[in-house]
Design an enzyme around this catalytic site. Sequence first.
Site, PDB file in Angstrom:
ATOM      1  N   SER A 143       0.467  -1.029  -0.050  1.00  0.00           N
ATOM      2  CA  SER A 143       0.554  -0.301   0.262  1.00  0.00           C
ATOM      3  C   SER A 143       0.992   1.627  -0.228  1.00  0.00           C
ATOM      4  CB  SER A 143      -1.501   0.086   1.188  1.00  0.00           C
ATOM      5  OG  SER A 143       0.240   0.183   2.202  1.00  0.00           O
ATOM      6  N   GLY A 144       1.529   1.228  -0.929  1.00  0.00           N
ATOM      7  CA  GLY A 144       2.145   2.334  -0.986  1.00  0.00           C
ATOM      8  C   GLY A 144       2.125   2.951  -2.194  1.00  0.00           C
ATOM      9  N   ALA A 162       3.280   2.443  -5.412  1.00  0.00           N
ATOM     10  CA  ALA A 162       3.287   1.700  -6.294  1.00  0.00           C
ATOM     11  C   ALA A 162       2.033   1.059  -6.141  1.00  0.00           C
ATOM     12  CB  ALA A 162       4.250   0.964  -6.687  1.00  0.00           C
ATOM     13  N   THR A 214       7.589   5.056   1.907  1.00  0.00           N
ATOM     14  CA  THR A 214       6.711   6.248   1.012  1.00  0.00           C
ATOM     15  C   THR A 214       6.464   7.159   1.946  1.00  0.00           C
ATOM     16  OG1 THR A 214       5.670   4.671  -0.789  1.00  0.00           O
ATOM     17  CG2 THR A 214       4.868   7.183  -0.402  1.00  0.00           C
ATOM     18  N   TYR A 248       7.892   7.964   4.663  1.00  0.00           N
ATOM     19  CA  TYR A 248       9.041   8.352   5.004  1.00  0.00           C
ATOM     20  C   TYR A 248      10.028   9.535   3.857  1.00  0.00           C
ATOM     21  CZ  TYR A 248       8.226   5.744   8.690  1.00  0.00           C
ATOM     22  OH  TYR A 248       7.301   5.032   9.952  1.00  0.00           O
ATOM     23  N   GLN A 286      11.675  12.001   1.905  1.00  0.00           N
ATOM     24  CA  GLN A 286      11.391  13.359   2.281  1.00  0.00           C
ATOM     25  C   GLN A 286      11.963  13.994   0.611  1.00  0.00           C
ATOM     26  OE1 GLN A 286      14.422  14.192   5.124  1.00  0.00           O
ATOM     27  NE2 GLN A 286      13.480  12.827   6.844  1.00  0.00           N
ATOM     28  N   GLU A 313      18.797  18.315  -6.079  1.00  0.00           N
ATOM     29  CA  GLU A 313      19.764  17.204  -5.115  1.00  0.00           C
ATOM     30  C   GLU A 313      20.120  16.751  -5.735  1.00  0.00           C
ATOM     31  OE1 GLU A 313      16.849  14.137  -3.589  1.00  0.00           O
ATOM     32  OE2 GLU A 313      15.564  15.399  -3.150  1.00  0.00           O
ATOM     33  N   ASP A 340      10.479  -8.735   0.948  1.00  0.00           N
ATOM     34  CA  ASP A 340       9.530  -9.670   0.460  1.00  0.00           C
ATOM     35  C   ASP A 340       9.557 -10.407  -0.540  1.00  0.00           C
ATOM     36  OD1 ASP A 340       9.433  -9.496   3.787  1.00  0.00           O
ATOM     37  OD2 ASP A 340       7.299  -8.987   3.533  1.00  0.00           O
ATOM     38  N   HIS A 345      22.805   5.635   1.393  1.00  0.00           N
ATOM     39  CA  HIS A 345      22.559   7.282   1.505  1.00  0.00           C
ATOM     40  C   HIS A 345      23.356   7.787   2.338  1.00  0.00           C
ATOM     41  CE1 HIS A 345      20.437  11.691   1.883  1.00  0.00           C
ATOM     42  NE2 HIS A 345      19.794  10.893   1.063  1.00  0.00           N
ATOM     43  N   ARG A 377      24.981  10.340  -5.984  1.00  0.00           N
ATOM     44  CA  ARG A 377      25.199   9.825  -4.090  1.00  0.00           C
ATOM     45  C   ARG A 377      25.976   8.585  -3.952  1.00  0.00           C
ATOM     46  NH1 ARG A 377      18.874   8.617  -2.552  1.00  0.00           N
ATOM     47  NH2 ARG A 377      18.285  10.775  -3.020  1.00  0.00           N
ATOM     48  N   HIS A 412      19.521   2.462   2.331  1.00  0.00           N
ATOM     49  CA  HIS A 412      18.827   3.046   1.880  1.00  0.00           C
ATOM     50  C   HIS A 412      17.579   2.211   0.163  1.00  0.00           C
ATOM     51  CE1 HIS A 412      16.580   6.724   1.583  1.00  0.00           C
ATOM     52  NE2 HIS A 412      16.426   7.390   0.252  1.00  0.00           N
ATOM     53  N   ARG A 467      20.450   4.582  -8.938  1.00  0.00           N
ATOM     54  CA  ARG A 467      19.431   5.647  -8.644  1.00  0.00           C
ATOM     55  C   ARG A 467      19.962   7.295  -8.727  1.00  0.00           C
ATOM     56  NH1 ARG A 467      15.270   7.822  -5.268  1.00  0.00           N
ATOM     57  NH2 ARG A 467      16.488   7.055  -3.164  1.00  0.00           N
ATOM     58  N   LEU A 502       9.906   7.561  -6.786  1.00  0.00           N
ATOM     59  CA  LEU A 502       8.804   8.205  -6.337  1.00  0.00           C
ATOM     60  C   LEU A 502       7.588   8.229  -8.158  1.00  0.00           C
ATOM     61  CD1 LEU A 502       9.037  10.270  -3.121  1.00  0.00           C
ATOM     62  CD2 LEU A 502       7.708   7.926  -3.735  1.00  0.00           C
TER      63      LEU A 502
END
Length: 533
Positions: free
Chosen positions: A10-11, A13, A43, A45, A47, A115, A222, A243, A290, A351, A386, A392
């Site tokens: 239930s994020g 995606a 999701t 969390y 920022q 970023e 999972d 991160h 990163r 991360h 990434r 997201l």
Amino acid sequence: MQTDFLVIGSGIAGLTFALKTAKHFPNKKVMVITKTQSDETNTKYAQGGIAGVWDESKDSFEKHIEDTLIAGDGLCDSDVVEIVVKEGPERIRELINYGAAFDKDEQGNYALGREGGHSEFRILHHKDVTGKEMERALLNEVAKTKNIEIVSHCFVIDIITQHHLGYLVTKSTQNITCLGVYVLNLNTNQIEKVLSNTTLLATGGCGQAYRTTTNPKIATGDGVAMVYRAKGRIENMEFIQFHPTALYEPGISPSFLITEAVRGDGGILRNKDGEAFMEKYDERRDLAPRDIVARAIDNEMKKAGTECVYLDCRHFDKEKFIHHFPNIYGKCLSIGIDVMQHLIPVAPAAHYSCGGIQTNEFAQTSIANLYACGECASTGLHGANRLASNSLLEAMVFAHRAFLHIAANAETAAHKEFGNVPDWKTLGTSHPREMILITQSLKELQSIMSDYLGIVRTDVRLERAMKRLDLLFTETEELYRTTKVSPQLCELRNLITVGYLIVKGAEFRKESRGLHYNTDHPNKSDLLQDIIL
Ligand code: FAD
Ligand code: SIN
């Protein structure tokens, strides 16, 4: 139980897919299963925000594509990068229509952040709690959509394929087909089967494989482990993103993130002597991609024998800092750090998983009737590393594409029949007498992964990790055979599988590229390849 469309997760995606599918098929049922409460996701969390070309007078698709390809260090699928960058803004608009409020400037235009690795300001955000706002908007829309049912506190143990009907299934079996899932219902403590002709995995990341991670407890890989057990294809698991700037707070897990947007607004990394060290490593300094910043920090910490470096925000305008980063300001203050006066201690933390379940441009996995999107999927967007705030975006683009594929094929989709799917066969019957065995094994796993599969790797470390994982695997499988299943045991088992896949991928990759840096193979190979497991 039976449903027309089954979604695990239930994020961003899972919910994006559920909403699109439910709205398109108002007479069909969409069931979303989630293992704890519905909003407990990676999701929530997030920022920094969601990247997208928004202001075409300053930015362009070409620049976002270029930045993504550079960060991915040669391994991105350029067609996929183009798809995500070009379709992304439309998906963001849909989220805004669901009610997600992104920050605006005084002129009423969206305030765009920046970023690491981005050549332009293109990140939409809601303060420093963007994910919370997105999750809120999505769940709010779901609540208004009658044919979506969210089933919380249900732990999916395995996907059902013809293997469960007694057929031999191997890696080379053609047409392995997903028929649904076995679920441990934590409300009743019963294992139920949920059957569906279409299942979408949106189970998120696996940061919990490491001792220090920004990921919440639910991030235990999972979906990846289930697909691997079902003989589906997994790829590029060696690319675990660290991160660079998690708050250094010994003993606290998960680690609180200090968003890269702070560096985007001018935050400067300093070592224990106060030196702004990033200029020694990359001309983009604190805003290099990163992998480069995390390796530089790792190097500075090892040289100085310290466990953290520092982020300097003392030169910020206080009002502006609090306006953009109220959550970070409050968190730091709560542990005695006034960011206007003190340096923030930071260290890298696991991360994001760049690899995962191999999917095509419509989120189809190698298993028929099974789709995957979000962090559990490997679409080809991220390559070896990434680009910040592309995750997201990718989740929304591929949730939409999975929906498009299903909608286009709904009329002709073959309804697979494999006879009666049996109920779950309980192997172990006793309750685990010593829960400590599970928690101790989890700690061991996290130590192995952190000590041997961190930012810098060597062949010897990989070999050691594999030997130790072998032992943990044997012990845990024995426990699984003899005791009643519990989420904790299943998560441990899944994390060991994920650990194995990370080590295997790292062993096969005889080069250093992006997030995978092995000092025994310091150069890039000419052969660009995905490692498929
Ligand atoms: P998630 O949001 O993690 O959802 C996973 C869902 O699957 C959950 O509902 C969980 O309960 C369910 N689930 C998992 N396993 C099972 C099971 N066995 N049974 C039942 N349910 C299960 N990315 C960006 O682009 N921008 C950012 O600013 C950003 N900031 C971040 C900050 C932090 C601290 C973290 C941790 C990540 C950040 N990311 C960011 C990454 C991004 O948030 C995630 O990659 C993304 O949210 C993943 O979404 P998802 O829908 O794939 O999975
Ligand atoms: C951050 O805000 O620094 C995290 C962004 C991301 O993971 O994409």
